[in-house]
Design a protein around this motif. Structure first.
Motif, PDB file in Angstrom:
ATOM      1  N   TRP A  42      22.532   4.524  -9.234  1.00 42.87           N
ATOM      2  CA  TRP A  42      21.189   4.516  -9.103  1.00 42.87           C
ATOM      3  C   TRP A  42      20.612   5.768  -8.215  1.00 42.87           C
ATOM      4  O   TRP A  42      21.134   6.144  -7.255  1.00 42.87           O
ATOM      5  N   VAL A  43      19.529   6.157  -8.734  1.00 42.07           N
ATOM      6  CA  VAL A  43      18.818   7.249  -7.939  1.00 42.07           C
ATOM      7  C   VAL A  43      17.538   6.926  -7.512  1.00 42.07           C
ATOM      8  O   VAL A  43      16.632   6.452  -8.374  1.00 42.07           O
ATOM      9  N   ALA A  44      17.318   6.926  -6.303  1.00 42.14           N
ATOM     10  CA  ALA A  44      16.009   6.734  -5.460  1.00 42.14           C
ATOM     11  C   ALA A  44      15.198   8.188  -5.633  1.00 42.14           C
ATOM     12  O   ALA A  44      15.735   9.076  -5.029  1.00 42.14           O
ATOM     13  N   VAL A  80      21.234   9.089  -3.928  1.00 38.90           N
ATOM     14  CA  VAL A  80      21.810   8.374  -5.054  1.00 38.90           C
ATOM     15  C   VAL A  80      23.028   7.521  -4.525  1.00 38.90           C
ATOM     16  O   VAL A  80      23.839   7.756  -3.467  1.00 38.90           O
ATOM     17  N   TYR A  81      23.337   6.245  -5.163  1.00 38.01           N
ATOM     18  CA  TYR A  81      24.090   5.533  -4.609  1.00 38.01           C
ATOM     19  C   TYR A  81      24.959   5.051  -5.801  1.00 38.01           C
ATOM     20  O   TYR A  81      24.320   4.579  -6.766  1.00 38.01           O
ATOM     21  N   ALA A  82      26.072   4.979  -5.657  1.00 33.28           N
ATOM     22  CA  ALA A  82      27.153   4.647  -7.082  1.00 33.28           C
ATOM     23  C   ALA A  82      28.005   3.686  -6.885  1.00 33.28           C
ATOM     24  O   ALA A  82      28.364   3.210  -5.799  1.00 33.28           O
ATOM     25  N   ASN A  83      28.729   3.204  -7.968  1.00 31.02           N
ATOM     26  CA  ASN A  83      29.851   2.081  -7.955  1.00 31.02           C
ATOM     27  C   ASN A  83      31.021   2.950  -8.468  1.00 31.02           C
ATOM     28  O   ASN A  83      31.369   2.817  -9.572  1.00 31.02           O
ATOM     29  N   HIS A  91       0.833  -1.131   0.165  1.00 35.62           N
ATOM     30  CA  HIS A  91      -0.068  -0.209  -0.132  1.00 35.62           C
ATOM     31  C   HIS A  91       0.638   1.272   0.040  1.00 35.62           C
ATOM     32  O   HIS A  91       0.443   2.309  -0.051  1.00 35.62           O
ATOM     33  N   LEU A  92       2.141   1.005  -0.074  1.00 35.53           N
ATOM     34  CA  LEU A  92       3.105   2.358  -0.195  1.00 35.53           C
ATOM     35  C   LEU A  92       3.364   2.925  -1.267  1.00 35.53           C
ATOM     36  O   LEU A  92       3.662   1.962  -2.214  1.00 35.53           O
ATOM     37  N   ASP A  93       3.729   4.135  -1.411  1.00 39.73           N
ATOM     38  CA  ASP A  93       4.292   4.700  -2.723  1.00 39.73           C
ATOM     39  C   ASP A  93       5.706   4.719  -2.587  1.00 39.73           C
ATOM     40  O   ASP A  93       6.254   5.765  -1.884  1.00 39.73           O
ATOM     41  N   LEU A  94       6.429   3.784  -2.988  1.00 44.70           N
ATOM     42  CA  LEU A  94       7.888   3.700  -2.765  1.00 44.70           C
ATOM     43  C   LEU A  94       8.553   4.626  -3.915  1.00 44.70           C
ATOM     44  O   LEU A  94       7.956   4.995  -4.884  1.00 44.70           O
ATOM     45  N   ALA A  95       9.837   4.774  -3.547  1.00 45.74           N
ATOM     46  CA  ALA A  95      10.578   5.549  -4.477  1.00 45.74           C
ATOM     47  C   ALA A  95      10.878   4.833  -5.635  1.00 45.74           C
ATOM     48  O   ALA A  95      11.043   3.616  -5.841  1.00 45.74           O
ATOM     49  N   ARG A  96      10.925   5.322  -6.854  1.00 48.70           N
ATOM     50  CA  ARG A  96      11.285   4.973  -8.037  1.00 48.70           C
ATOM     51  C   ARG A  96      12.769   4.921  -8.497  1.00 48.70           C
ATOM     52  O   ARG A  96      13.573   6.039  -7.928  1.00 48.70           O
ATOM     53  N   ILE A  97      13.464   3.957  -8.787  1.00 52.26           N
ATOM     54  CA  ILE A  97      14.854   3.714  -8.931  1.00 52.26           C
ATOM     55  C   ILE A  97      15.042   4.011 -10.449  1.00 52.26           C
ATOM     56  O   ILE A  97      14.696   3.372 -11.378  1.00 52.26           O
ATOM     57  N   GLU A  98      16.166   4.996 -10.713  1.00 54.26           N
ATOM     58  CA  GLU A  98      16.500   5.541 -11.893  1.00 54.26           C
ATOM     59  C   GLU A  98      18.147   5.089 -12.006  1.00 54.26           C
ATOM     60  O   GLU A  98      18.748   5.481 -11.113  1.00 54.26           O
ATOM     61  N   GLN A 148      15.081   3.850   0.873  1.00 53.67           N
ATOM     62  CA  GLN A 148      13.585   3.900   0.770  1.00 53.67           C
ATOM     63  C   GLN A 148      13.242   4.961   1.840  1.00 53.67           C
ATOM     64  O   GLN A 148      12.350   5.820   1.789  1.00 53.67           O
ATOM     65  N   ARG A 149      13.682   4.858   3.221  1.00 56.40           N
ATOM     66  CA  ARG A 149      13.575   5.680   4.078  1.00 56.40           C
ATOM     67  C   ARG A 149      13.817   7.046   3.771  1.00 56.40           C
ATOM     68  O   ARG A 149      13.266   8.066   3.815  1.00 56.40           O
ATOM     69  N   TYR A 150      15.126   7.335   3.109  1.00 55.29           N
ATOM     70  CA  TYR A 150      15.611   8.705   2.939  1.00 55.29           C
ATOM     71  C   TYR A 150      14.649   9.071   1.831  1.00 55.29           C
ATOM     72  O   TYR A 150      14.452  10.506   1.922  1.00 55.29           O
ATOM     73  N   ALA A 151      14.354   8.393   0.776  1.00 54.62           N
ATOM     74  CA  ALA A 151      13.351   8.899  -0.178  1.00 54.62           C
ATOM     75  C   ALA A 151      12.144   9.481   0.292  1.00 54.62           C
ATOM     76  O   ALA A 151      11.648  10.345  -0.066  1.00 54.62           O
TER      77      ALA A 151
END
Length: 447
Positions: A215-217, A261-264, A192-199, A251-254
């Motif tokens: 990737w960007v949440a 953003v989390y990167a390699n 039922h939650l509106d979660l972050a979209r990951i790009e 997800q909490r941050y978003a």
């Protein structure tokens, strides 16, 4: 000894290190045959480097195992090897496959192995035949198990399936394709939650133009108007990998409105051994430039506000967070979690002390004091003006509390806004329990 595996004929296999100075060579291990009647222990491998995770073929003809020849690098990839039950006829099956194999299992017909690996941010299951040919089977997998009686060349495989918007679920496949998801364990909590979209984004590093994947949440109400705050989350390791998979923290941050953003950056696994070794004898280093290039890309896309940038990371990410605030004042606040601050104290008192000196520096602190100092965030702490929280678990022996305490004290005496958070009972896996995860994220959000 550990990892026992039945060999048959009254014998089993174990992994260990019987060397007199085993503690001084922490990655060294051999595979031993243990005769249960005589209790004789015979080494089947003897090279300089780790040999581990033996798996006996269902027909008993071969033993597959993981390992590599130790070249004293900060990171080296696991190859898959075969040997006869007596240790003879060693063959490297993945010498031409430029990714590390993290776990293996035999196909029931003993004609091939199934292995898990990381490929460009994606957890991937591969088939490895006895001629060394490697082909992809299924993506987005975690742990897996191969059925012992599935016929033909397509064995039945159960695995944990990852995705961007749910924790791992159980799935199965007949050896290829996307498989079939069997569980929906989290719909009651998350459906039922509106979660972050990951790009996904790919960015050219300002250091050398090398492509960096990230990737960007995006928060549920996101719009590219340049108003949103941003959190840069940096992974630990430093030789490990992020991917497009569910993470409660992200997800909490978003959910609280942060473009996250989390990167390699260079040094990450999954992009070949050469990419991971770019930080060998140079960490922290140009990985910082990679991360700042990712931040610049989000600013250029008008996703975030230049006045509302934040940075955090744990372990290796804590190192790079502490390094970043000594290199730039662009962040409004920072949270360095379980960092290494002083490589000299880390190389003499952390639980991986010997690995640090032997593999990451290849010298002792008294032999190369300037190099240890050059790569320590403490060496540039005089540049820090960013309000910086430091956090560590009270039972963390990997990056012990005195590392965080050194940074906190150095900031405090320079009148930089700071706070030290010690999580009771937490090990280096600082968020292993739900209560610890809540404590970690609540403190970061509060800061």
């Amino acid at each position: 000894f550990d990892s026992p595996q039945w060999l048959g004929n009254g014998a089993l296999l174990v992994t260990g290190n019987e060397g007199e100075d085993a503690d001084l060579d922490p990655i060294e291990s051999e595979i031993y045959r243990v005769d249960l009647s005589s209790q004789a222990v015979t080494p089947l491998t003897q090279r300089d480097g780790p040999d581990f995770a033996p798996k006996v073929a269902p027909n008993g003809s071969r033993i597959a195992y993981l390992g590599y020849d130790d070249k004293l690098k900060s990171y080296q990839q696991n190859d898959v090897y075969l040997m006869a039950p007596d240790g003879s006829g060693v063959q490297n099956l993945t010498v031409n496959f430029d990714r590390s194999i993290d776990s293996i299992a035999w196909r029931p017909d003993s004609r091939a192995l199934v292995g898990q690996t990381e490929v460009d941010g994606i957890l991937t299951l591969v088939s490895i035949d006895l001629a060394g040919n490697v082909r992809n089977l299924v993506q987005d997998i975690g742990s897996f198990s191969v059925a012992s009686k599935a016929g033909g060349s397509s064995p039945l495989i159960a695995y944990t399936k990852g995705s961007t918007n749910r924790p791992a679920e159980v799935a199965m496949t007949r050896g290829s394709g996307n498989g079939r998801q069997l569980t929906r364990l989290n719909e009651d909590a998350l459906g039922h939650l509106d979660l972050a979209r990951i790009e996904e984004i790919k960015v050219a590093s300002s250091h050398d133009g090398r492509e960096i994947e990230a990737w960007v949440a995006l928060p549920p109400d996101f719009r590219p108007d340049g108003s949103f705050p941003m959190i840069l989350e940096i992974h630990g390791g430093p030789n490990t990998m992020y991917g497009p998979y569910f993470a409660a923290e992200i997800q909490r941050y978003a959910a609280q409105g942060y473009v996250t953003v989390y990167a390699n950056p260079r040094g990450s696994t999954g992009y070949g051994e050469a990419f991971a070794q770019l930080i060998d004898l140079d960490y922290p280093g140009n990985d910082h430039d990679d991360l700042m290039s990712v931040v610049d890309a989000l600013l250029a896309k008008n996703y975030v506000s230049k006045d509302r940038l934040f940075i955090t990371g744990g372990s290796g990410g804590g190192v790079l967070t502490a390094w970043a605030v000594g290199k730039t004042d662009r962040f409004a606040a920072a949270a360095s979690v379980k960092p290494v601050i002083n490589w000299t104290s880390m190389a003499l008192a952390g639980d991986i002390a010997r690995f640090v000196s032997r593999h990451w520096f290849r010298a002792q602190p008294w032999e190369q004091p300037q190099e240890y100092w050059r790569r320590s965030p403490l060496s540039i702490v005089n540049n820090v003006t960013t309000p910086t929280m430091v956090m560590v678990g009270e039972a963390d022996w990997r990056t012990p509390a005195w590392e965080a305490e050194q940074f906190y004290t150095a900031l405090k005496v320079q009148n930089v806004d700071t706070v030290l958070v010690r999580v009771p009972g937490a090990s280096h896996l600082i968020a292993r329990r739900p209560s610890q995860l809540i404590a970690k994220v609540d403190n970061i959000m509060g800061w």
